[in-house]
Design an enzyme around this catalytic site. Structure first.
Site, short mmCIF file in Angstrom:
data_model
loop_
_atom_site.label_atom_id
_atom_site.label_comp_id
_atom_site.label_asym_id
_atom_site.label_seq_id
_atom_site.Cartn_x
_atom_site.Cartn_y
_atom_site.Cartn_z
N ASP A 78 12.54 18.05 -21.38
CA ASP A 78 11.34 17.25 -21.55
C ASP A 78 10.92 17.33 -23.02
OD1 ASP A 78 9.19 15.61 -21.17
OD2 ASP A 78 8.34 16.70 -19.49
C1 BGC Z 1 6.52 13.87 -20.10
C2 BGC Z 1 7.71 13.21 -19.46
C3 BGC Z 1 8.15 12.01 -20.25
C4 BGC Z 1 8.43 12.42 -21.68
C5 BGC Z 1 8.94 11.31 -22.56
C6 BGC Z 1 6.71 14.07 -21.60
O1 BGC Z 1 5.52 14.46 -22.22
O2 BGC Z 1 6.28 15.10 -19.46
O3 BGC Z 1 7.40 12.86 -18.14
O4 BGC Z 1 9.27 11.42 -19.64
O5 BGC Z 1 7.23 12.94 -22.23
O6 BGC Z 1 7.96 10.39 -22.85
#
Ligand code: BGC
Length: 739
Positions: free
Chosen positions: A262
């Site tokens: 993530d």
């Molecule tokens: C979130 C994810 C997301 C990623 C990319 C993160 O802050 O937890 O769910 O896919 O950002 O945008």
């Protein structure tokens, strides 16, 4: 490209080029517009590495992606196309209801259709991968990301996980649809206290029994990627957790697709305090078989030094790069780096009439009728009664929720517009009545400037004027419809809250109008289960509509006026009070159960100031028909391989309905404590007015397996109770012995 050629390509890459494939950066690095989500930081990545970066975060649109891809490939010596990955969570341009609403449809087949449309639209917009579905099980409504989940039950979530992956990846090999990245692996939804990004600590039994099945269902449905979660599991953040990523995901489940961290989660291993610096963070993540480092400098700057120092084996990098190259190859990018996305195709595809029609259908099935005193709903469109629509969501297109970043609120049908298509103008009046929030200051944390915040807030004079108008209209109205709810920014990522009632300003306003003694209806808009305890006492009818998406207003009006008989059922319990959280129907038995303990009075498992039960339970939802369950029969009193379970369901009204029949079991005695109820099957079927249906379930031995004391996934013989009903509380019961 044939596998052999892919291997040759891998061999021909320098270490810097290989590492580049494992790095993902957002659009601003490619000098075009982009959406950046999460903490921003100066990454410190060299220009040379930038040339080799293998994937792009959150850039979409056929023109944008084409431009970046073209520029990149012109300069690239090996012509390995970029992968475009984006957050397309419950809609690209046509926005469906938030996943908590999709969960309330109890209709995975329909949701699969929705995700097929999402895949098609996203493909036409140049996206290759979506970070969806999010299948985190969630039992704490304080957590803002309830919005993205289909709810509290592992069986139901698994059915949706599988449907969403299959929909997104439909015809992937024909360059339709997009690759799915299930997230956030694992157990992200169990953050302590419902506080975003907080620690998760649970037994392995609970992890396997409740939290892992939905990710497993997505993997079994063939999702191409898995995203790691921000949380710890057993003291180790998942992005560096070999037990979760390597032992379970890779070795046990055989997942050989791409694992992506993530956002900045590799670097956050330092903040977690298990890595001293970027190099250690990269070391832990690559050893856990995390392939791509999203938006952090760790892999970009540290993998090569680690290799040169002999601390990691080059094979580890090669395996990760090969998985990324295979994904690019499976998507056909070596043959067509644009994957048939053109501006013309995009224009043709987005927001097609049939997509809107499907969105309307899905939204209609997601609406849950929570209360309907004296059959106030449905309203008669021919009525001569005066209807007043009030509240910040009445004449408002902000109905798509936080995570529909490619959707446009200007495409959205407001509740006002929806109702207008039913009522004579002289009978319908709309007033804003009150502000959405007491204060918009918190938007500063999401980048809103002081001017923006000031422009949102009503002045005291405006507040008085709106209240005055609303009261005046309410006095002459027969029915008041309140369109109330959370602000878009109050749920979703980083949207944890401890007060999950409707905003105080809205509640105070409603109170003044309720005092007029008119018939009242609440349309409740939220990204989570709210505490609606007071409203459930004072308002005649309540419809929970979530963030309903592009076709929200139409679908809501169809339910209000009875064109659609509501069929939504809660996939997450609505608490009586926030102090009950976490709250879920499938809780473990306790030694002092509230209703059947031999202890009396005070000394049972309960609160002194609140019921144990939710205000509205899992599986609950009303309709406009009158439905009775009877005659629950089992084919035998013992079961060895399977058991037939029959129940009679009578629709004694003249109104056809869609009924969700739910089958739960209880394993009465186990080698470890078992839940009071577990959903095992459900059937959503239509029952015509004034007819009776017999519904049959076939329960199999396999469905009674669980993680026993020895951690074997197996059955244990003995007594079981079967429950069948329209929700998790109002059930008929029968029992059998498993032999
Ligand atoms: C979130 C994810 C997301 C990623 C990319 C993160 O802050 O937890 O769910 O896919 O950002 O945008």
């Amino acid at each position: 490209m044939k596998e052999e050629k892919l291997l040759k390509l891998l061999e021909s890459l320098s270490w810097t080029e290989k590492v580049g494939q494992l790095v993902q950066l957002s659009g601003e690095f490619f000098n075009t517009s982009a959406l950046t989500v999460g903490p921003q930081q100066k990454l410190g990545i060299s220009d040379n590495m930038l040339k080799h970066v293998g994937s792009v975060l959150n850039v979409a649109g056929a023109a944008n992606t084409k431009e970046i891809q073209q520029q990149y490939l012109e300069k690239s010596s090996h012509k390995i196309p970029l992968l475009f990955m984006a957050d397309i969570i419950y809609g690209y341009r046509t926005v469906f209801p938030i996943p908590l609403g999709l969960g309330a449809t109890w209709n995975p087949d329909l949701v699969k259709e929705a995700y097929t449309v999402i895949g098609k639209e996203a493909q036409s917009g140049g996206a290759h991968v979506t970070f969806a579905p999010m299948v985190d099980l969630v039992r704490d409504a304080r957590w803002g990301r309830c919005l993205e989940s289909t709810g509290e039950d592992s069986f139901l979530n698994s059915a949706f996980a599988s449907a969403m992956v299959s929909g997104l990846q439909q015809d992937l090999d024909k360059q339709e649809g997009i690759a799915s990245c299930v997230k956030h692996f694992a157990a992200y939804g169990a953050a302590e206290g419902g506080r975003e990004y907080n620690t998760v600590d649970m037994s392995e039994r609970k992890l396997r029994q409740d939290y892992l099945p939905s990710y497993k269902a997505a993997v079994d449905a063939g999702c191409k990627l898995v995203m790691t979660s921000f949380n710890t599991y057993d003291g180790v953040p998942v992005t560096g957790n070999q037990f979760i990523l390597k032992d379970i995901l890779r070795d046990e489940w055989g997942f050989d697709g791409v694992i992506i961290s993530d956002y900045a989660a590799v670097r956050e291993l330092i903040d977690h305090g298990i890595a001293e610096d970027n190099k250690e963070a990269a070391y832990l993540a690559i050893n856990a078989t995390n392939d791509i480092d999203m938006k952090s400098p760790c892999y970009a700057n540290e993998l090569e030094p680690l290799l040169n120092e002999g601390r990691i084996d080059g094979k580890l990098i090669d395996q990760a790069v090969l998985r990324v190259l295979k994904l690019k190859n499976d998507l056909g990018l070596f043959e067509d780096p644009f994957r048939r996305a053109t501006e013309e195709k995009e224009k043709e595809t987005l927001l097609k009439e049939e997509h809107r029609a499907l969105a309307k259908k899905v939204t209609a099935e997601s609406i849950v009728l929570l209360k309907n005193e004296h059959g106030l709903l449905p309203l008669d469109p021919q009525t001569d009664k005066k209807i007043l629509l009030v509240g910040p969501y009445g004449d408002n297109q902000e109905l798509i929720g936080l995570w529909a970043v490619h959707g446009k609120t200007t495409d959205t049908i407001s509740i006002k517009t929806g109702i207008e298509s039913y009522l004579k103008p002289e009978n319908f009046h709309v007033e804003k009545g009150c502000d959405m929030l007491e204060s918009y200051e918190f938007l500063g944390e999401f980048g809103a400037t002081k001017d923006m915040i000031d422009s949102l807030s009503m002045s005291d004079e405006e507040k008085a004027m709106h209240l005055d108008h609303a009261l005046r209209e309410a006095r002459s109205a027969d029915i008041i419809i309140f369109a109330m709810g959370e602000h878009t920014m109050q749920s979703g990522e980083a949207g944890s809250r401890t007060d999950i009632c409707l905003p105080q300003i809205q509640r105070a306003f409603m109170k003044q109008l309720i005092e007029l003694g008119k018939k009242t209806i609440l349309i409740s808009i939220s990204g989570r289960p709210l505490v609606l305890t007071e409203e459930a006492e004072t308002i005649d009818a309540i419809m929970q509509v979530w963030f309903p998406g592009t076709e929200g207003g139409h679908a809501i009006a169809d339910v209000l006026f009875g064109k659609t008989n509501p069929s939504g059922r809660l996939s997450m319990s609505f608490p009586y009070s926030v102090g009950q959280l976490p709250l879920y129907y499938s809780e473990f038995k306790t030694g002092r159960p509230l209703t059947s303990s031999t202890h009396s009075g005070r000394f049972v498992s309960k609160y002194l100031d609140s019921p144990n039960a939710p205000l509205f339970p899992f599986g609950y939802g009303l309709n406009y028909s009158s439905v009775q369950y009877s005659d629950l029969t089992l084919s035998d009193t013992t079961m060895s391989d399977e058991l037939l379970i029959n129940v009679t369901i009578k629709n004694s009204s003249s109104i056809d309905c869609l009924e969700t029949v739910q089958l739960y079991i209880q394993d009465v005695v186990g080698s470890v404590v078992r839940p009071v109820k577990e959903l095992k099957q459900f059937k959503k079927l239509s029952i015509a007015g004034n007819t009776t249906a017999t519904v049959q379930f076939i329960l199999t031995r396999d469905e009674l397996k669980y993680y026993t004391h020895s951690m074997d996934y197996d059955v244990e013989t003995g007594s079981f109770i079967v429950f069948v009903g329209p929700n998790s509380e109002e059930t008929l019961e029968a029992s059998f012995q498993l032999v």
